[in-house]
Design an enzyme around this catalytic site. Structure first.
Site, PDB file in Angstrom:
ATOM      1  N   LYS A  10      63.872 -35.049  57.327  1.00 61.45           N
ATOM      2  CA  LYS A  10      64.940 -34.279  58.059  1.00 61.45           C
ATOM      3  C   LYS A  10      65.395 -34.892  58.693  1.00 61.45           C
ATOM      4  CE  LYS A  10      63.340 -29.440  56.594  1.00 61.45           C
ATOM      5  NZ  LYS A  10      63.294 -27.753  57.362  1.00 61.45           N
ATOM      6  N   PHE A  58      68.340 -17.180  62.376  1.00 58.03           N
ATOM      7  CA  PHE A  58      68.410 -18.382  62.176  1.00 58.03           C
ATOM      8  C   PHE A  58      69.123 -19.475  61.356  1.00 58.03           C
ATOM      9  CE2 PHE A  58      64.517 -17.119  59.344  1.00 58.03           C
ATOM     10  CZ  PHE A  58      65.408 -17.874  58.222  1.00 58.03           C
ATOM     11  N   ARG A  86      54.724 -30.515  48.094  1.00 57.02           N
ATOM     12  CA  ARG A  86      54.305 -29.456  48.747  1.00 57.02           C
ATOM     13  C   ARG A  86      52.845 -29.200  48.993  1.00 57.02           C
ATOM     14  NH1 ARG A  86      58.080 -25.336  49.412  1.00 57.02           N
ATOM     15  NH2 ARG A  86      57.141 -24.213  49.424  1.00 57.02           N
ATOM     16  N   THR A  92      54.551 -24.568  55.900  1.00 55.04           N
ATOM     17  CA  THR A  92      56.476 -24.874  56.929  1.00 55.04           C
ATOM     18  C   THR A  92      55.911 -24.522  58.128  1.00 55.04           C
ATOM     19  OG1 THR A  92      57.183 -23.203  55.144  1.00 55.04           O
ATOM     20  CG2 THR A  92      58.564 -23.337  56.963  1.00 55.04           C
ATOM     21  N   ARG A 104      53.201 -32.312  57.908  1.00 54.26           N
ATOM     22  CA  ARG A 104      53.424 -31.707  58.800  1.00 54.26           C
ATOM     23  C   ARG A 104      52.633 -30.973  59.610  1.00 54.26           C
ATOM     24  NH1 ARG A 104      56.797 -27.276  54.742  1.00 54.26           N
ATOM     25  NH2 ARG A 104      58.051 -28.018  54.645  1.00 54.26           N
ATOM     26  N   ASN A 114      60.738 -29.111  61.410  1.00 53.01           N
ATOM     27  CA  ASN A 114      58.962 -29.797  60.087  1.00 53.01           C
ATOM     28  C   ASN A 114      59.581 -31.108  59.311  1.00 53.01           C
ATOM     29  OD1 ASN A 114      60.568 -28.636  58.300  1.00 53.01           O
ATOM     30  ND2 ASN A 114      59.419 -26.885  57.946  1.00 53.01           N
ATOM     31  N   HIS A 117      61.236 -31.082  53.272  1.00 54.34           N
ATOM     32  CA  HIS A 117      61.855 -29.902  52.789  1.00 54.34           C
ATOM     33  C   HIS A 117      61.461 -30.429  51.752  1.00 54.34           C
ATOM     34  CE1 HIS A 117      64.028 -27.185  50.632  1.00 54.34           C
ATOM     35  NE2 HIS A 117      64.341 -27.828  49.555  1.00 54.34           N
TER      36      HIS A 117
END
EC number: 2.7.4.6
Length: 136
Positions: A10, A58, A86, A92, A104, A114, A117
């Site tokens: 991100k 959000f 993952r 998350t 993370r 974070n 994705h």
């Protein structure tokens, strides 16, 4: 079984210079990069990607964040690629759910920003890969 997953590094990860660190962890896990591209995300792509969150409070801030700067989109391949990524991504919520040693857990500071994705199922991986890499 070999499968594919979509990963986004991100805008916060790109801004903070963590792309190399994330890619290093992906490669050390044994996953293969099938596609990789630096992208500026338009509103339509952001809305399509996060459509499942459209009714959540959000959603607007999520769209603003994901379109705030360039991101890296990648398709990974490997045995159980979805679960494998993952696992290295971590939970998350980077403070409460992401273990130290995960991307993370080591680098993220808040739930929305974070760093990464990753697709959460084979169905979402197929949909997300088609959205971000239509030629694949």
């Amino acid at each position: 079984m070999t499968e594919r997953t979509l990963v986004l590094i991100k805008p916060d990860g790109v801004r903070r210079g963590l792309v190399g660190e994330v890619l290093n962890r992906i490669e050390r896990k044994g996953l293969t990069l099938a596609a990789l591209e630096l992208k500026n995300v338009d509103d339509a792509t952001a809305r399509a990607h996060y459509a499942e969150h459209a009714e959540k409070p959000f959603f607007g801030s999520l769209l603003e964040f994901i379109t705030s700067g360039p991101l890296v989109a990648a398709v990974l391949e490997g045995p159980r690629a979805i679960a494998a990524f993952r696992q290295i991504a971590g939970g998350t919520d980077p403070v409460e759910k992401a273990a130290t040693g995960s991307i993370r857990g080591d680098f993220a500071l808040e739930t929305q920003e974070n760093l990464v994705h990753g697709s959460d199922s084979p169905e979402s991986a197929a949909r997300e890969i088609a959205l971000w890499f239509p030629a694949l």
